[in-house]
Enzyme design. Sequence first.
Site, short mmCIF file in Angstrom:
data_model
loop_
_atom_site.label_atom_id
_atom_site.label_comp_id
_atom_site.label_asym_id
_atom_site.label_seq_id
_atom_site.Cartn_x
_atom_site.Cartn_y
_atom_site.Cartn_z
CG HIS A 131 -1.98 -1.11 1.13
ND1 HIS A 131 -2.77 -1.52 1.92
CD2 HIS A 131 -2.39 -2.00 -0.12
CE1 HIS A 131 -3.54 -2.67 1.51
NE2 HIS A 131 -3.29 -2.83 0.37
CB CYS A 139 1.92 17.04 -8.07
SG CYS A 139 0.86 18.26 -8.75
P1 OAD Z 1 -6.91 -4.12 10.35
O1 OAD Z 1 -6.98 -3.15 11.28
O2 OAD Z 1 -7.83 -4.52 9.38
O3 OAD Z 1 -6.60 -5.52 10.92
C1 OAD Z 1 -5.66 -5.59 11.94
C2 OAD Z 1 -5.56 -7.05 12.74
O4 OAD Z 1 -4.54 -7.38 13.71
C3 OAD Z 1 -7.00 -7.20 13.43
O5 OAD Z 1 -7.26 -8.58 13.16
C4 OAD Z 1 -6.32 -7.15 14.89
O6 OAD Z 1 -7.31 -7.85 15.83
C5 OAD Z 1 -4.90 -7.65 14.68
N1 OAD Z 1 -4.20 -7.03 15.65
C6 OAD Z 1 -4.26 -5.80 16.30
N2 OAD Z 1 -3.18 -5.60 17.23
C7 OAD Z 1 -2.35 -7.06 17.27
C8 OAD Z 1 -1.45 -7.52 18.08
N3 OAD Z 1 -0.93 -6.52 18.93
N4 OAD Z 1 -1.20 -8.51 17.97
C9 OAD Z 1 -1.85 -9.71 17.16
N5 OAD Z 1 -2.87 -9.00 16.24
C10 OAD Z 1 -3.18 -7.76 16.38
O7 OAD Z 1 -5.55 -3.66 9.55
P2 OAD Z 1 -4.89 -4.30 8.07
O8 OAD Z 1 -5.72 -5.63 7.95
O9 OAD Z 1 -3.60 -3.83 8.17
O10 OAD Z 1 -5.21 0.25 3.60
O11 OAD Z 1 -5.74 -3.46 7.15
C11 OAD Z 1 -5.55 -3.55 5.69
C12 OAD Z 1 -5.50 -2.11 5.00
O12 OAD Z 1 -6.76 -1.54 5.42
C13 OAD Z 1 -4.53 -1.12 5.50
O13 OAD Z 1 -3.25 -1.46 4.79
C14 OAD Z 1 -5.39 0.21 5.16
C15 OAD Z 1 -6.67 -0.18 5.58
O14 OAD Z 1 -7.71 0.42 4.88
C16 OAD Z 1 -5.09 1.69 3.31
O15 OAD Z 1 -5.12 2.45 4.03
C17 OAD Z 1 -5.21 1.83 1.66
#
Ligand code: OAD
Length: 321
Positions: A131, A139
């Site tokens: 990402h 820009c």
């Molecule tokens: P999410 O917030 O959707 O998921 C994070 C996951 O990590 C969840 O299942 C939490 O339970 C888990 N979690 C949090 N803290 C943890 C810890 N200390 N140990 C183990 N697990 C933990 O985040 P992403 O999957 O990264 O995109 O989200 C994907 C994309 O959605 C991001 O890159 C972003 C967002 O929209 C853009 O901004 C383009």
Amino acid sequence: RAKLPKYNSVDDAVDLLKKSKNIVVLTGAGISTSLGIPDFRSKGTGLYSKLEHLGLSDPQEVFDITVFRQDPTIFYSVARDILPSHNRFSPTHAFIALLQNKGKLLTNYSQNIDNLEAKAGILPDKLVQCHGSFATASCVKCGHRVPGESLFPEIKAGDIPRCRKCAQGTRTTSNSSNTNGRKRKVQRDGTDKKPRRRPGDYDSNSDSEFDAVPTNWSCGVMKPDITFFGEPLPDEFSRRLTEHDRDRVDLVIVIGTSLKVAPVSEVVPFLPAHVPQIYISRTPVSHVNFDIDLLGDCDVVVAELCRRAGWDLDHEMVPEG
Ligand code: OAD
């Protein structure tokens, strides 16, 4: 994909770690939460829970390219709180670096934009930032690209960063009294056709892809090169996956991601079904069937895996016991 009955316990995961030589690690925001960086979707603590005051129908609109083109103030009202400002990395980052140092890391596909993989020592040729990141910014009008950090002071001050090149053009171009729309039309009609902006170009003069920037924002708003919803992922993502990793991978480890966002969510089913897959996260997922689910705090889980493997996870934040 049928679950492979061979693997299911923590010790199976340790055995797989020890014998695998080409590990794909797919990470999400959960690997940075122990540093105080919020993830996106955890209820109450995730970034999207904290954006209710913006009155968006869906908080993901903050990262939507169409919304950004219409009104970049929405993104910039949040951006100052998500700028990469940490110099520390988590034990989970250290774990991925350890896999690399042991010659076992094939690729780390990270969805994170905090750039902490680099701080942990993960090499650029082992990392795909699916990402994008704040490392550069472009820009939306002319594609002029600058180091992302050069915009941080303006972003922190709550200002909308503008393109210096566009501003110069406005001052020096003889027909600068034209609306931007008219000037663009001349370019698009072919008289001054330049290559389109591609990921990896540092300072292209390319014709903007963004036709929908309204006049009031058209004078070169800068956007960090993080991949918004509606934008293509960096070319490297699919190229590496199909041409480099698919035939080499012997273990997949997914850590700290809800796997809710395509196309990254499609990486696991894309890789060969016989390759064992481990999921490490606080929250289980039901839409992907992993061989081994290690549910809990990822820093604790990876520390325990290393302890059982007899590996030294050298990190200040490794939990006791
Ligand atoms: P999410 O917030 O959707 O998921 C994070 C996951 O990590 C969840 O299942 C939490 O339970 C888990 N979690 C949090 N803290 C943890 C810890 N200390 N140990 C183990 N697990 C933990 O985040 P992403 O999957 O990264 O995109 O989200 C994907 C994309 O959605 C991001 O890159 C972003 C967002 O929209 C853009 O901004 C383009």
